[in-house]
Design an enzyme around this catalytic site. Structure first.
Site, PDB file in Angstrom:
ATOM      1  N   TYR A 101       0.857  -1.190   0.000  1.00 23.53           N
ATOM      2  CA  TYR A 101       0.000   0.000   0.000  1.00 23.53           C
ATOM      3  C   TYR A 101       0.895   1.243   0.000  1.00 23.53           C
ATOM      4  O   TYR A 101       1.882   1.312   0.736  1.00 23.53           O
ATOM      5  CB  TYR A 101      -0.892   0.023   1.253  1.00 23.53           C
ATOM      6  CG  TYR A 101      -1.667   1.317   1.367  1.00 23.53           C
ATOM      7  CD1 TYR A 101      -2.933   1.441   0.809  1.00 23.53           C
ATOM      8  CD2 TYR A 101      -1.101   2.439   1.985  1.00 23.53           C
ATOM      9  CE1 TYR A 101      -3.618   2.639   0.874  1.00 23.53           C
ATOM     10  CE2 TYR A 101      -1.783   3.642   2.046  1.00 23.53           C
ATOM     11  CZ  TYR A 101      -3.036   3.738   1.487  1.00 23.53           C
ATOM     12  OH  TYR A 101      -3.715   4.920   1.534  1.00 23.53           O
ATOM     13  N   GLU A 189      -3.467   7.606  -4.069  1.00 22.93           N
ATOM     14  CA  GLU A 189      -3.276   6.297  -3.441  1.00 22.93           C
ATOM     15  C   GLU A 189      -3.043   5.212  -4.484  1.00 22.93           C
ATOM     16  O   GLU A 189      -3.709   5.190  -5.510  1.00 22.93           O
ATOM     17  CB  GLU A 189      -4.563   5.995  -2.661  1.00 22.93           C
ATOM     18  CG  GLU A 189      -4.534   4.757  -1.818  1.00 22.93           C
ATOM     19  CD  GLU A 189      -5.858   4.598  -1.070  1.00 22.93           C
ATOM     20  OE1 GLU A 189      -5.941   5.021   0.086  1.00 22.93           O
ATOM     21  OE2 GLU A 189      -6.810   4.052  -1.652  1.00 22.93           O
TER      22      GLU A 189
END
Ligand code: GDP
Ligand code: MN
Length: 375
Positions: A101, A189
């Protein structure tokens, strides 16, 4: 404004982030052509502005163009969390070894952007954040200095990324930071950023949220706004320069000024009612704006009463009163209304309304109680 995955990834790629080859399709036959062009295995991905598409069945691997066509057909007919799927992204499939992530958002408390990375990336990152927050490594970025190389290296080390990937990780992190800053984003993101079987980093998913107040600086991105996925009333409000947010109560509110609108909502609750919306018609509200706002409020079937709370500073209360009367000529309704006007030309405004048999109030407490009773 949220950007679709395929647009977010293209923005990231402009800043040096590696993304899979791929294109968007709106029909199964387009999907087939793209899959043929990409040759071999592809992944078919629904483009909707919600997370968790994978778990909802909106993402499928295909071994052949025929399979891709079939997946596209199924996915294009789906609704995911209430949103219709109108586009699919056909990407070259990645051979995934592990999922990382990587994201940036504003940390308001720290008054700085924060970059977050985790070795436990992929579809369950929310659960990781909740249950094992120590697995998410954070570094704050000085907005003037920007992300420094040593900070990216620090993140890479702390998520135990193999040494040979640090350089690529640095490039990805810096690219994401630049994309974030230069697009005036509030979120950028990559989840997952994958390590492929060939041991390379690849941004498989992408998400960006842009600051609406800075959209005028990004006309190319602003025009990609997906109108399909927004409430019609909110689109109309924005086009007329009104701030409108639908809520789930039954008293429609028309107020000039955001602070006054918040106060109005609070006082409705104080007297046991519940606001149906937040609506700020702004300063200098003229009859036309009032009419649009009233139409928007009344388009919500749960509205059982309308409370106008207008403070006349620059705005003249008599013009607002006239606006309300004009609007009521156009909009057929039997919803009860209470109007509170105070400030510039309030007396004239109240007179106009009284002549038309409308309920008025002098104090906000009085107005709110009348609205709650009417609803
Ligand atoms: P989300 O569920 O909306 O976050 O969509 P993602 O794009 O993140 O995809 C969800 C999951 O699907 C990823 O975490 C991957 O495990 C898987 N996935 C996505 N693209 C590929 C791909 O190209 N190859 C493989 N093997 N899996 C993929
Ligand atoms: Mn994802």
């Amino acid at each position: 404004m949220k950007l679709h995955e395929y647009i977010s990834k293209r923005v990231f790629a402009k800043y040096g982030v590696t993304i899979p080859k791929g294109e968007v399709a709106t029909t199964p036959s387009e999907a087939k052509k793209i899959a043929e062009k990409l040759g071999g295995r592809v992944v078919v991905k629904s483009q909707v502005l919600v997370g968790g598409r994978g778990k909802a069945g909106g993402i499928h691997l295909a071994e052949s163009p025929a399979e891709a066509t079939e997946h596209a057909f199924n996915i294009l007919g789906m609704e995911i969390k209430g949103l219709p799927v109108r586009k699919v992204l056909i990407d070259e499939a990645a051979d995934i070894k592990s999922e990382i992530y990587l994201g940036i958002t504003n940390d308001r408390a720290a008054r700085k952007p924060v970059m977050m990375a985790s070795a436990a990336g992929g579809i369950d990152i929310e659960e990781v954040a909740h249950k094992t927050p120590e697995k998410i490594i954070k570094v704050h970025i000085d907005p003037l200095m920007g992300l420094q190389n040593y900070q990216a290296r620090d993140l890479a080390a702390k998520i135990d990324l193999p040494r040979e990937l640090w350089r690529g990780f640095g490039k990805t992190a810096c690219g994401l930071w630049k994309a974030y800053v230069e697009s005036d984003a509030t979120l950028a993101e990559i989840n997952p950023l994958v390590i492929t079987a060939e041991n390379r980093l690849l941004a498989v998913d992408g998400k960006m949220v842009l600051d609406d107040n800075a959209l005028f600086r990004h006309p190319d991105l602003a025009e990609m706004r997906d109108l399909d996925l927004e409430a019609e009333a909110e689109i109309e409000a924005r086009e007329h320069g009104l701030s409108y947010i639908k809520l789930d109560g039954n008293i429609g509110c028309m107020v000039n000024g955001a602070g006054l609108a918040m106060t109005t909502m609070d006082i409705i609750k104080l007297f046991g009612g519940s606001p149906a919306n937040f609506l700020d018609i702004g300063g200098g509200a003229n009859a036309e704006k009032v009419a649009v706002a009233l139409r928007i409020i009344l388009s919500d079937p749960s509205v059982k009463a309308v409370l106008f709370n207008i403070f006349g500073g620059i705005t003249r209360c008599d013009l607002v009163a006239q606006g309300i009367l004009d609007a009521l000529e156009e909009v057929e309704t039997d919803v009860p209304m209470v109007v509170r006007l105070v400030g510039t030309n309030a007396k004239e405004g109240r007179q106009l309304l009284a002549n038309a048999d409308m309920e008025t109030a002098e104090t906000l407490a009085d107005a709110a109680q009348k609205a709650v009773a009417a609803a």
